[in-house]
Design a protein around this motif. Structure first.
Motif, short mmCIF file in Angstrom:
data_model
loop_
_atom_site.label_atom_id
_atom_site.label_comp_id
_atom_site.label_asym_id
_atom_site.label_seq_id
_atom_site.Cartn_x
_atom_site.Cartn_y
_atom_site.Cartn_z
N ARG A 98 -17.72 -0.75 9.18
CA ARG A 98 -17.41 -2.18 9.03
C ARG A 98 -18.67 -2.97 9.33
NH1 ARG A 98 -14.38 -6.49 12.20
NH2 ARG A 98 -13.28 -7.71 10.62
N ILE A 99 -19.13 -3.77 8.37
CA ILE A 99 -20.40 -4.48 8.48
C ILE A 99 -20.22 -5.94 8.05
CG2 ILE A 99 -22.76 -4.63 7.59
CD1 ILE A 99 -22.72 -1.60 7.23
N THR A 100 -20.87 -6.83 8.78
CA THR A 100 -20.93 -8.24 8.38
C THR A 100 -22.32 -8.54 7.85
OG1 THR A 100 -19.28 -9.00 9.98
CG2 THR A 100 -20.85 -10.63 9.20
N ALA A 101 -22.39 -9.13 6.66
CA ALA A 101 -23.66 -9.60 6.09
C ALA A 101 -23.68 -11.12 6.20
CB ALA A 101 -23.79 -9.17 4.64
N LEU A 102 -24.77 -11.67 6.74
CA LEU A 102 -24.82 -13.10 7.05
C LEU A 102 -26.20 -13.66 6.76
CD1 LEU A 102 -23.92 -15.76 8.51
CD2 LEU A 102 -24.44 -14.59 10.67
N SER A 103 -26.26 -14.80 6.08
CA SER A 103 -27.54 -15.46 5.84
C SER A 103 -27.80 -16.49 6.92
CB SER A 103 -27.56 -16.13 4.46
OG SER A 103 -26.55 -17.12 4.35
N THR A 104 -29.07 -16.58 7.34
CA THR A 104 -29.45 -17.48 8.42
C THR A 104 -30.24 -18.69 7.95
OG1 THR A 104 -31.56 -16.37 8.85
CG2 THR A 104 -29.61 -15.48 9.96
N GLY A 105 -30.73 -18.67 6.71
CA GLY A 105 -31.69 -19.67 6.31
C GLY A 105 -33.05 -19.33 6.90
N ILE A 106 -33.95 -20.29 6.91
CA ILE A 106 -35.32 -20.04 7.35
C ILE A 106 -35.57 -20.61 8.75
CG2 ILE A 106 -37.75 -20.54 6.87
CD1 ILE A 106 -37.08 -20.70 3.92
N GLY A 107 -36.22 -19.82 9.60
CA GLY A 107 -36.73 -20.34 10.86
C GLY A 107 -35.97 -19.93 12.10
N CYS A 108 -36.69 -19.97 13.24
CA CYS A 108 -36.10 -19.59 14.53
C CYS A 108 -35.05 -20.59 15.00
CB CYS A 108 -37.20 -19.45 15.58
SG CYS A 108 -38.18 -17.94 15.42
N ASP A 109 -35.13 -21.83 14.55
CA ASP A 109 -34.10 -22.80 14.94
C ASP A 109 -32.74 -22.38 14.39
OD1 ASP A 109 -35.11 -23.23 12.40
OD2 ASP A 109 -34.97 -25.41 12.48
N ASN A 110 -32.72 -21.84 13.18
CA ASN A 110 -31.47 -21.35 12.62
C ASN A 110 -31.00 -20.08 13.32
OD1 ASN A 110 -31.49 -23.46 10.84
ND2 ASN A 110 -31.35 -22.22 9.00
N ILE A 111 -31.95 -19.24 13.74
CA ILE A 111 -31.57 -18.04 14.49
C ILE A 111 -30.89 -18.44 15.79
CG2 ILE A 111 -32.46 -16.03 15.73
CD1 ILE A 111 -32.45 -15.64 12.74
N ASP A 112 -31.32 -19.51 16.42
CA ASP A 112 -30.69 -20.01 17.64
C ASP A 112 -29.22 -20.31 17.38
OD1 ASP A 112 -30.90 -21.07 20.42
OD2 ASP A 112 -30.38 -22.95 19.43
N ILE A 113 -28.93 -20.96 16.26
CA ILE A 113 -27.54 -21.27 15.90
C ILE A 113 -26.76 -19.99 15.63
CG2 ILE A 113 -26.08 -22.27 14.09
CD1 ILE A 113 -28.23 -24.46 13.76
N VAL A 114 -27.33 -19.12 14.81
CA VAL A 114 -26.60 -17.92 14.38
C VAL A 114 -26.30 -16.99 15.54
CG1 VAL A 114 -26.80 -15.81 13.00
CG2 VAL A 114 -27.41 -18.01 11.99
N VAL A 115 -27.31 -16.65 16.35
CA VAL A 115 -27.09 -15.68 17.42
C VAL A 115 -26.15 -16.24 18.49
CG1 VAL A 115 -28.19 -14.30 19.23
CG2 VAL A 115 -29.27 -14.51 16.99
N ASN A 116 -26.29 -17.52 18.84
CA ASN A 116 -25.37 -18.10 19.82
C ASN A 116 -23.94 -18.13 19.30
OD1 ASN A 116 -26.41 -19.36 22.49
ND2 ASN A 116 -28.07 -19.75 21.04
N GLU A 117 -23.76 -18.43 18.03
CA GLU A 117 -22.40 -18.48 17.48
C GLU A 117 -21.82 -17.08 17.29
OE1 GLU A 117 -21.73 -21.20 14.26
OE2 GLU A 117 -22.22 -22.93 15.53
N LEU A 118 -22.65 -16.10 16.94
CA LEU A 118 -22.16 -14.72 16.87
C LEU A 118 -21.74 -14.23 18.24
CD1 LEU A 118 -24.70 -12.99 14.42
CD2 LEU A 118 -22.34 -13.68 13.94
N ASP A 119 -22.54 -14.54 19.27
CA ASP A 119 -22.19 -14.14 20.62
C ASP A 119 -20.90 -14.81 21.07
OD1 ASP A 119 -23.03 -12.85 23.28
OD2 ASP A 119 -22.72 -14.95 23.83
N ALA A 120 -20.72 -16.07 20.72
CA ALA A 120 -19.49 -16.78 21.08
C ALA A 120 -18.28 -16.13 20.40
CB ALA A 120 -19.59 -18.25 20.68
N LEU A 121 -18.43 -15.78 19.12
CA LEU A 121 -17.34 -15.12 18.39
C LEU A 121 -16.96 -13.80 19.06
CD1 LEU A 121 -18.56 -15.73 14.73
CD2 LEU A 121 -16.42 -16.59 15.70
#
Length: 317
Positions: A98-121
């Motif tokens: 089971r795998i999730t594929a997810l686009s982040t857009g460009i830049g570390c600012d977007n990684i901040d959003i993505v990783v924090n929201e994945l951790d929250a989930l």
């Protein structure tokens, strides 16, 4: 599983409490207010629009939303899909995984959003807004493109970023950043490239060692990657605006520390590695070189060839 270096001390205190018939009452868990953890009306996380049950333990991160479809084209079954801005998510099954594929857009600012929201989930109960009793450790592998900085990283090379130098400064906003960074490497880097502190404080984050062995194997270069806060000036590209340090790229290319050289530029790996380490997740960035800055070559048609890297990662994750 979390651990504490002071566990023997805590055990001794707890034993003392028992001897005197004093009960140990754990502190109440932190409550995450609606302004801090934003949950949409449908129960999904604010930016990603993904629900907790839709997230797999294994996550492939890509920058381009269009590349999510390429990753998902290898799935035998699609379970769920979500789209919000540059964040596109597909969860499915690949060879029984089971795998999730997810686009982040460009830049570390977007990684901040993505990783924090994945951790929250994964680790916050959306009903109580408190941390779960049992924490999940996610496996996060970013598949991207980069610019090579050495003669041994020609176009088409696959690079696994065992270390990432963050020019973005993102991790500096979080407590305990020094605990997950290579401070001696940082010091030597700043010294050798004559770093000007007004550009911010670079940090050096490490990828998960076991995950690097699992994914990189013997057909990827183990590299030291610089994650830049932009595509032009921070990577030494000069158009109409002059650069603060026109010689910075030359000094970066010449950098050497304990046999390691800086192999490539990209824009997300440092934040991913650093945040994942702080949160207890495993992370690695794997990139295909589409430009070699040293010999001034570029492959603008890389989209037709990156599928080879995608299938390698899918097979090994």
């Amino acid at each position: 599983m979390r651990y504490c270096k002071s566990l023997p001390l805590f055990a001794s205190i707890y034993t003392t409490f028992e001897n005197y018939n004093i009960k140990f009452i754990p502190m109440d868990k932190k409550y995450f207010a609606p302004s801090e953890l934003i949950i949409n009306e449908d129960g999904s996380i604010f930016h990603l629009h993904v629900k907790p049950e839709e997230l797999a333990d294994k996550v492939i991160l890509v920058g381009d939303p269009g590349r999510v479809a390429l990753v998902a084209s290898h799935f035998e079954k699609i379970e769920s899909e979500a789209n919000s801005r540059e964040f596109r998510t597909v969860t499915g099954i690949y060879k029984g995984k089971r795998i999730t594929a997810l686009s982040t857009g460009i830049g570390c600012d977007n990684i901040d959003i993505v990783v924090n929201e994945l951790d929250a989930l994964a680790n916050i109960d959306f009903k109580t807004r408190k941390e779960k009793d049992e924490l999940r450790s996610l496996t996060l592998v970013r598949i991207g493109t980069c610019g090579g900085l050495q003669l041994n990283t020609p176009m088409g090379t696959y690079i696994a970023s065992q270390k990432s130098i963050g020019f973005d400064g993102l991790l500096n906003f979080y407590a305990r950043r020094n605990e997950v960074c290579d401070l001696e490497f940082e010091k030597e880097f700043k010294k050798q490239v004559e770093w000007d502190d007004h550009m911010g404080n670079p940090y050096v984050a490490n990828a998960d060692i076991a995950l690097t062995e699992q994914i990189a194997q013997d057909d990827m270069v183990r590299g030291v990657t610089i994650a830049c806060g932009g595509f032009f000036g921070p990577q030494g590209r000069e158009l109409r605006l002059p650069l603060h340090d026109p010689k910075l790229n030359e000094k970066i290319e010449a950098f050497e520390y304990k046999g390691m050289h800086i192999t490539n530029f990209e824009m997300e790996s440092s934040a991913l590695a650093g945040l994942a380490s702080l949160m207890g997740h495993k992370a690695l960035t794997c990139c295909m070189v589409i430009a070699n800055r040293l010999v001034k070559e570029v492959n603008s048609g890389y989209k037709n060839t990156i599928d080879g890297l995608i299938t390698r990662v899918l097979d090994r994750i």
